[in-house]
Design a protein around this motif. Structure first.
Motif, short mmCIF file in Angstrom:
data_model
loop_
_atom_site.label_atom_id
_atom_site.label_comp_id
_atom_site.label_asym_id
_atom_site.label_seq_id
_atom_site.Cartn_x
_atom_site.Cartn_y
_atom_site.Cartn_z
N GLU A 1 57.69 29.57 -22.05
CA GLU A 1 56.29 29.88 -21.82
C GLU A 1 55.87 31.01 -22.74
OE1 GLU A 1 55.74 28.72 -17.14
OE2 GLU A 1 55.91 30.83 -17.65
N ALA A 2 54.59 31.02 -23.08
CA ALA A 2 54.05 32.08 -23.94
C ALA A 2 52.64 32.43 -23.46
CB ALA A 2 54.02 31.64 -25.39
N LYS A 3 52.31 33.70 -23.65
CA LYS A 3 50.98 34.18 -23.25
C LYS A 3 50.53 35.25 -24.23
CE LYS A 3 50.48 36.94 -19.63
NZ LYS A 3 50.32 37.45 -18.25
N GLY A 4 49.29 35.16 -24.62
CA GLY A 4 48.70 36.14 -25.52
C GLY A 4 47.25 35.78 -25.80
N ASP A 5 46.58 36.62 -26.53
CA ASP A 5 45.21 36.35 -26.93
C ASP A 5 45.19 36.03 -28.41
OD1 ASP A 5 44.02 36.86 -24.42
OD2 ASP A 5 44.08 39.02 -24.80
N GLY A 6 44.17 35.33 -28.84
CA GLY A 6 44.02 35.02 -30.25
C GLY A 6 44.79 33.79 -30.67
N ALA A 7 45.03 33.69 -31.98
CA ALA A 7 45.64 32.50 -32.59
C ALA A 7 47.14 32.66 -32.73
CB ALA A 7 45.00 32.24 -33.95
N TRP A 8 47.88 32.46 -31.65
CA TRP A 8 49.34 32.52 -31.67
C TRP A 8 49.89 31.11 -31.53
CZ3 TRP A 8 51.50 30.36 -27.43
CH2 TRP A 8 50.76 30.34 -26.25
N LYS B 1 43.69 30.66 -21.28
CA LYS B 1 44.10 31.84 -20.51
C LYS B 1 45.41 31.56 -19.78
CE LYS B 1 40.52 34.44 -21.28
NZ LYS B 1 40.63 35.57 -22.14
N GLY B 2 46.20 32.58 -19.58
CA GLY B 2 47.43 32.46 -18.81
C GLY B 2 48.59 31.93 -19.63
N TRP B 3 49.66 31.62 -18.91
CA TRP B 3 50.89 31.15 -19.54
C TRP B 3 50.72 29.71 -20.00
CZ3 TRP B 3 54.64 34.39 -20.78
CH2 TRP B 3 54.75 35.59 -20.07
N GLN B 4 51.15 29.43 -21.24
CA GLN B 4 51.19 28.07 -21.78
C GLN B 4 52.65 27.65 -21.76
OE1 GLN B 4 48.16 26.63 -22.47
NE2 GLN B 4 47.55 28.59 -21.60
N ARG B 5 52.93 26.44 -21.28
CA ARG B 5 54.32 26.03 -21.03
C ARG B 5 54.71 24.82 -21.87
NH1 ARG B 5 56.42 24.85 -14.98
NH2 ARG B 5 56.41 27.11 -15.01
N LEU B 6 55.92 24.89 -22.42
CA LEU B 6 56.54 23.70 -23.01
C LEU B 6 57.88 23.50 -22.33
CD1 LEU B 6 58.98 24.38 -25.29
CD2 LEU B 6 57.01 25.11 -26.57
N THR B 7 58.23 22.23 -22.12
CA THR B 7 59.46 21.90 -21.40
C THR B 7 60.21 20.79 -22.12
OG1 THR B 7 58.39 20.24 -20.03
CG2 THR B 7 58.45 22.47 -19.15
N GLN B 8 61.49 20.72 -21.83
CA GLN B 8 62.31 19.62 -22.32
C GLN B 8 63.41 19.38 -21.29
OE1 GLN B 8 61.96 17.52 -24.95
NE2 GLN B 8 63.74 16.41 -24.20
N LEU B 9 63.52 18.17 -20.82
CA LEU B 9 64.58 17.79 -19.90
C LEU B 9 65.86 17.58 -20.69
CD1 LEU B 9 65.62 16.86 -17.11
CD2 LEU B 9 64.83 14.57 -17.72
#
Length: 126
Positions: free
Chosen positions: A31-38, A61-69
Motif C-alpha cells: 500500500e502507498a499513500k501520499g499527495d501529488g504525482a507519486w 485520498k487514502g491508502w492505494q493498494r496493490l495485491t498479488q496472491l
C-alpha cells in the motif's frame, strides 16, 4: 415467527465479521499513500512463473493498494511526488519485510519528496 427472528439475528450478527476480513498469509499486499504525482510499480512472478505487473498512483485520498496472491518474488519501484512525501507499507505472512520499519504488522518506509528507489519481494519459504 420465532424461527424468523432467530435467523435474522444470526444474519445481522454475522455482517460485521464480513467487514473485518483479513487476507491470508499467501496474499502479498503493498500500500502507498501520499499527495501529488507519486507511483509504485511492481513486477511480480506468479505461481506459474509468469510476470505480473501491478501499479498504484497518486490522485486518490487514502491508502492505494496493490495485491498479488501467491507471488513467488519480484521487485517494486517507487517515485514520490517532487514536492510531497510518500509512505509505503507491505504486509504478507509468507514474505520477508524489505522495508526498514515494522509497525503494527506492517513493514513501512517513509520516502522524502522527490525520492525514488526499489525493493525486492521475497517469500520466506522459497
Amino acid at each position: 415467527m420465532k424461527s424468523w427472528i432467530a435467523a435474522a439475528t444470526i444474519v445481522l450478527t454475522a455482517v460485521p465479521a464480513l467487514a473485518q476480513w483479513t487476507p491470508t498469509d499467501d496474499v502479498m499486499i503493498v500500500e502507498a499513500k501520499g499527495d501529488g504525482a507519486w507511483a509504485v510499480t511492481c513486477q511480480l512472478q506468479d505461481r506459474k512463473g509468469a510476470t505480473v505487473s501491478r501499479e498504484v498512483r497518486g490522485g486518490k485520498k487514502g491508502w492505494q493498494r496493490l495485491t498479488q496472491l501467491d507471488a513467488r518474488g519480484g521487485q517494486c519501484s517507487y517515485q514520490a511526488a517532487p514536492d510531497r512525501p510518500l509512505t509505503i507499507r507491505m504486509r504478507g505472512g509468507l514474505y520477508a519485510c524489505p522495508l526498514p520499519t515494522v509497525s503494527k504488522g506492517w513493514c513501512e518506509q517513509a520516502v522524502a519528496a522527490g525520492g525514488s528507489g526499489q525493493f525486492d519481494i521475497k517469500r520466506r519459504d522459497l
